[in-house]
Design an enzyme around this catalytic site. Sequence first.
Site, PDB file in Angstrom:
ATOM      1  N   LYS A 121       0.853  -1.191   0.000  1.00 56.27           N
ATOM      2  CA  LYS A 121       0.000   0.000   0.000  1.00 56.27           C
ATOM      3  C   LYS A 121       0.885   1.235   0.000  1.00 56.27           C
ATOM      4  O   LYS A 121       1.752   1.394   0.858  1.00 56.27           O
ATOM      5  CB  LYS A 121      -0.915  -0.016   1.230  1.00 56.27           C
ATOM      6  N   THR A 177      -6.424   3.794  10.541  1.00 52.00           N
ATOM      7  CA  THR A 177      -5.734   3.999  11.817  1.00 52.00           C
ATOM      8  C   THR A 177      -6.081   2.955  12.881  1.00 52.00           C
ATOM      9  O   THR A 177      -5.516   2.991  13.970  1.00 52.00           O
ATOM     10  CB  THR A 177      -6.060   5.393  12.382  1.00 52.00           C
TER      11      THR A 177
END
Length: 510
Positions: free
Chosen positions: A81, A348
């Site tokens: 990513k 997160t």
Amino acid sequence: MRADRLRRIVIVGGGTAGWMAAAAISKLVGRMPELSIELIESEEIGTVGVGEATIPQIVLFNTMLGIDEATFVRETNATYKLGIEFVDWRRIGHRYVHPFGFYGIDMLGVEFHHFWLKARNLGDTTPLDTYSLAAVAGLRGRFAHPRPDQPNSPLAKLGYAFQFDAALYARYLRSLAEAAGVRRTDGRIVSVRRDGESGHVAAVQLQSGDEIAGDLFVDCTGFRGLLIEGAMGSGFTDWTDWLPCDRAVAVPCALGGDRVPLTRSTARSAGWQWRIPLQHRIGNGYVYASAHLSDDEATATLLAHLDGAPLAEPRQLRFRAGHRNRAWIGNVVALGLAGGFLEPLESTSIHLVQSGIARLMAFFPTRGFDQAEIDRFNRDTAQEYVDIRDFLVLHYKATERDDSAFWRYCRTLAPPDGLRDKLEMFRSNGRVVREHQELFTETSWLSVMHCQGIEPRGYHPVADLLSDEETLQRLRHITQVIDQTADTMPMQDDYLREIGCNPAPTRRAS
């Protein structure tokens, strides 16, 4: 040697949070004499398992555990990513990438974006994404590891993370933790016994009748917060007014479309849809506000926007944005969803587990449980949630969309004080201020503020030390180098094969 050192650590709950805690704690303090670490989980209780996308800090966590990256990628069906692609957030039809790493290169001691802002004033319309190797390579489906040994290359400061199967990651960490001596107990907790004098949790009782005592209890029981809330009554700070999404529906699907090294977030009428391409499937979900959309409508919308056939029944989740008033009370520390929840818009969720573990290790207690250290842990934890909250609210607040009641609500909400200050600083002269080493960098704030329509009135005066012609020439050179570097990087699927993976075929990015 301290006589009041911990002897028994009990981690309550498995899943990603529990096994991250078990692996890290056993790695860092497991060799302390007479210390036992036990994890209790029940096969009857499922895990949420939506946190499949991560941010670059996960690389540090895995390295700390001594994990071989290629093995990890193979074992968890991971992909790489380079950032997050946001679709339809500013307005329908608009898209941009929030990249890892940096834009351009700083010049004359001033952040790069001030020279880019100056160029815009001169009529240059080159998009911000063009100055990020992560954005350019990510959109082309390409990946390579950073090359700090090549300081003059854009690869030198490239940031990256992973997208992986959270259940496989938990299983992989379990193998590491058990090899390091962590004991796993399968059982459902039916009651909690507290010490009558200190108020600490003394033991938990299982349905089998067994009682497990401990000095320190780590609550990884998810939204329930069995110990931190159920036993210790922490209370909850609710941020629903700022972050109104309170539901999610998730479903994996077969591979289809492209597999670029980016998580994709697409804004919908009452929230947003995530798309996380793995080696063997795609993770999908719709995070939405129940005040504006029914569960059935959300499920239908999600199923209508999959790239492949669904591989399971859609799963509904309910939550509130916010955090426990105190993540550490007495001898109970909450990690992961037990400590709070912020929607995974910026990936997160797993990071909050990781940072909570790091904070616990920094303030690793004795049986004396110093209150000053606990108070500091709680202040730092709450501040991290606030910092991330403000960044998430920015995505909703900075939008031109007014095509639904949800978006009209979001664009007109009064921002938290910290976000309001950042917006004022950026609107004046393009200043991006990072407070107290907060999680999101200047690159992150710049990306979302600019790409979602916040326009500065000026730029740093030092940028004028370069002539207009030299400014434009330098910027053109940067885009050329990034373009050429991206083209030399292998396609992600080819890179995965080089490290022994066998990713299922899918269409390459154009």
